[in-house]
Design an enzyme around this catalytic site. Structure first.
Site, PDB file in Angstrom:
ATOM      1  N   GLY A  71     -30.956  67.559  65.368  1.00 55.19           N
ATOM      2  CA  GLY A  71     -30.750  66.488  66.332  1.00 55.19           C
ATOM      3  C   GLY A  71     -31.687  65.317  66.196  1.00 55.19           C
ATOM      4  N   GLU A  79     -33.595  72.778  61.920  1.00 56.53           N
ATOM      5  CA  GLU A  79     -32.513  72.704  60.936  1.00 56.53           C
ATOM      6  C   GLU A  79     -31.844  71.323  60.954  1.00 56.53           C
ATOM      7  OE1 GLU A  79     -30.044  76.038  62.171  1.00 56.53           O
ATOM      8  OE2 GLU A  79     -29.141  74.788  63.734  1.00 56.53           O
ATOM      9  N   GLY A 110     -30.115  67.889  59.493  1.00 57.80           N
ATOM     10  CA  GLY A 110     -29.257  67.531  58.372  1.00 57.80           C
ATOM     11  C   GLY A 110     -29.335  66.047  58.125  1.00 57.80           C
ATOM     12  N   ARG A 111     -28.795  65.272  59.083  1.00 56.89           N
ATOM     13  CA  ARG A 111     -28.770  63.809  58.982  1.00 56.89           C
ATOM     14  C   ARG A 111     -30.148  63.236  58.656  1.00 56.89           C
ATOM     15  NH1 ARG A 111     -25.195  60.575  61.729  1.00 56.89           N
ATOM     16  NH2 ARG A 111     -24.755  62.317  63.110  1.00 56.89           N
ATOM     17  N   CYS A 128      -3.789  51.146  55.299  1.00 52.68           N
ATOM     18  CA  CYS A 128      -2.774  50.482  56.137  1.00 52.68           C
ATOM     19  C   CYS A 128      -2.953  50.879  57.595  1.00 52.68           C
ATOM     20  CB  CYS A 128      -1.375  50.840  55.652  1.00 52.68           C
ATOM     21  SG  CYS A 128      -1.045  50.285  53.981  1.00 52.68           S
ATOM     22  N   TYR A 188     -22.894  62.538  56.726  1.00 54.05           N
ATOM     23  CA  TYR A 188     -21.669  62.418  57.522  1.00 54.05           C
ATOM     24  C   TYR A 188     -20.844  61.188  57.156  1.00 54.05           C
ATOM     25  CZ  TYR A 188     -23.923  66.007  60.342  1.00 54.05           C
ATOM     26  OH  TYR A 188     -24.541  67.158  60.750  1.00 54.05           O
TER      27      TYR A 188
END
Length: 404
Positions: free
Chosen positions: A233, A270, A272-273, A348, A377
């Protein structure tokens, strides 16, 4: 932007007549970033990489020597980690684990399974006994607290599909104590309440709340706890807002009496980002510049089918323009100067937008646009095959600013 990124763009552009469209991942930058992160962490803590942010095999390989292990949320992710290492510790989470996933997790020697519901716990007890496999679990708890920082994405502290409500703690523990359970062992708790928090001090307060809860449960139920997983987070800013201050966060943790008193209990994180976002670049070429009524649009080779994060989060994604010289046509090259432009993709759909009303000094058809902070992401959450456009190329910066 790294000067070497521009060098790669020019070299790749010169080698092909097709419009450039690529992801560039700075593996060396990721490794240095993680080394710096780990240096400041208190001794009771361990760093895992949540590969959902970017499960690229080369990134997993690059991180292997520097993180304690990896967090996965599917069998597909599990296989990607095991393709890189047969022994690295793995945490397995996710709210919808199927029987075959739990069985595969046992087969692949997962270190800890994050149990998300009472039904999942019962299934795991049955399957572990059937396979005669001893399994360590962390109960993912959904705790109510007023100290949660405010973020765009919250998974805890409110009704949620994630985790077990703390009111169900006694029932979960009673299931673990049933006679039928001979193979599933409670080792601790998992908390993951939010995503992309920018406030380091409030993040520490939230962790203190987790630790206090665990202390209460230990004394109330006589538990021996080995692991507290405080999730991820940690926020990355995509505008001028300051991002998460990791040195401040780890400094406050190191000063925390609650952390110092953990003893042999390990505190896991943990993210990620936060590990990979700043080290990915999505590079596209401007295909057209056009006016519609009183607005200017730049159409790129690519779009949200390659980088869905801006559309998903509803933000303007930071970018830079890299001038490219090639213009093979006999007519004038369209360009804009000191103007606003909306950057759109080749799909489109009017939702294929990456930046609304950007103020640019100069942009020409044939120039490259580099969307920075595209390491997390971006590619993997995108609808890659919508309309059947070709996928981007992938390049990796390795030691010594070499690229492959």
């Amino acid at each position: 932007m790294n000067r070497y990124i521009k060098k790669i763009i020019h070299e790749v552009h010169e080698q092909s007549t097709d419009p450039i469209c690529a992801y560039i991942y700075d593996l060396e930058g990721i490794q240095q970033h993680v080394r710096n992160m780990v240096k400041t962490m208190p001794k009771q803590t361990n760093l895992f990489y949540a590969i959902k942010a970017n499960p690229d095999k080369r990134i997993i390989q690059a991180l292997l020597p520097y993180v304690k292990g990896f967090e996965v949320a599917s069998i597909g992710e599990l296989k990607k980690v095991r393709d890189v290492s047969k022994s690295v510790p793995i945490l397995f989470g996710g709210p919808g684990k199927k029987d075959y996933e739990l069985e595969m997790a046992m087969k692949e020697n997962i270190s800890y399974i994050h149990v998300e519901s009472l039904l999942e716990l019962r299934k795991l007890i049955m399957l572990a006994k059937k396979r005669d496999k001893h399994i360590h679990v962390l109960l993912r708890m959904n705790v109510r607290t007023k100290t949660l920082p405010k973020t765009n994405i919250s998974m805890g502290g409110r009704p949620s599909q994630f985790g077990i409500d703390e009111q169900l703690m006694e029932e979960a523990l009673s299931i673990l104590k049933e006679r039928e359970n001979t193979h599933v062992h409670l080792k601790g708790f998992h908390f993951h309440s939010l995503s992309n928090n920018m406030q380091a001090a409030l993040h520490v307060e939230m962790i203190h709340h987790y630790l206090q809860k665990v202390e209460q449960w230990k004394h109330a139920y006589g538990l021996n706890i080995n692991v507290i997983n405080a999730g991820g987070g940690f926020g990355v800013s995509y505008d001028e807002t300051p991002g998460f201050d990791w040195p401040l966060f780890t400094s406050l943790l190191a000063q925390s009496e609650a952390v110092q008193n953990l003893g042999d209990t390990q505190l896991f994180f943990e993210p990620g980002r936060f590990i990979v976002a700043d080290f990915g670049y999505y590079v596209t070429e401007v295909i057209d510049i056009k006016m519609s009524v009183d607005r200017c649009f730049a159409v790129i080779r690519g779009g949200t089918h390659h980088n869905r994060l801006p559309a998903s989060w509803g933000h303007n994604h930071p970018f830079s323009v890299v001038p490219l010289a090639r213009w093979p046509y006999p007519f004038q090259r369209p360009e804009i100067n000191n103007s606003n432009v909306t950057i759109v993709g080749e799909l489109c759909t009017p939702k294929d937008r990456l930046y609304e009303d950007a103020d640019v000094k100069r942009m020409r058809v044939g120039d490259a646009i580099v969307f920075e902070k595209s390491g997390a992401y971006c590619w993997t959450i995108s609808h890659h095959d919508f309309l059947g456009h070709p996928h981007p190329d992938f390049y990796y910066i390795t030691e010594g600013n070499q690229y492959e």
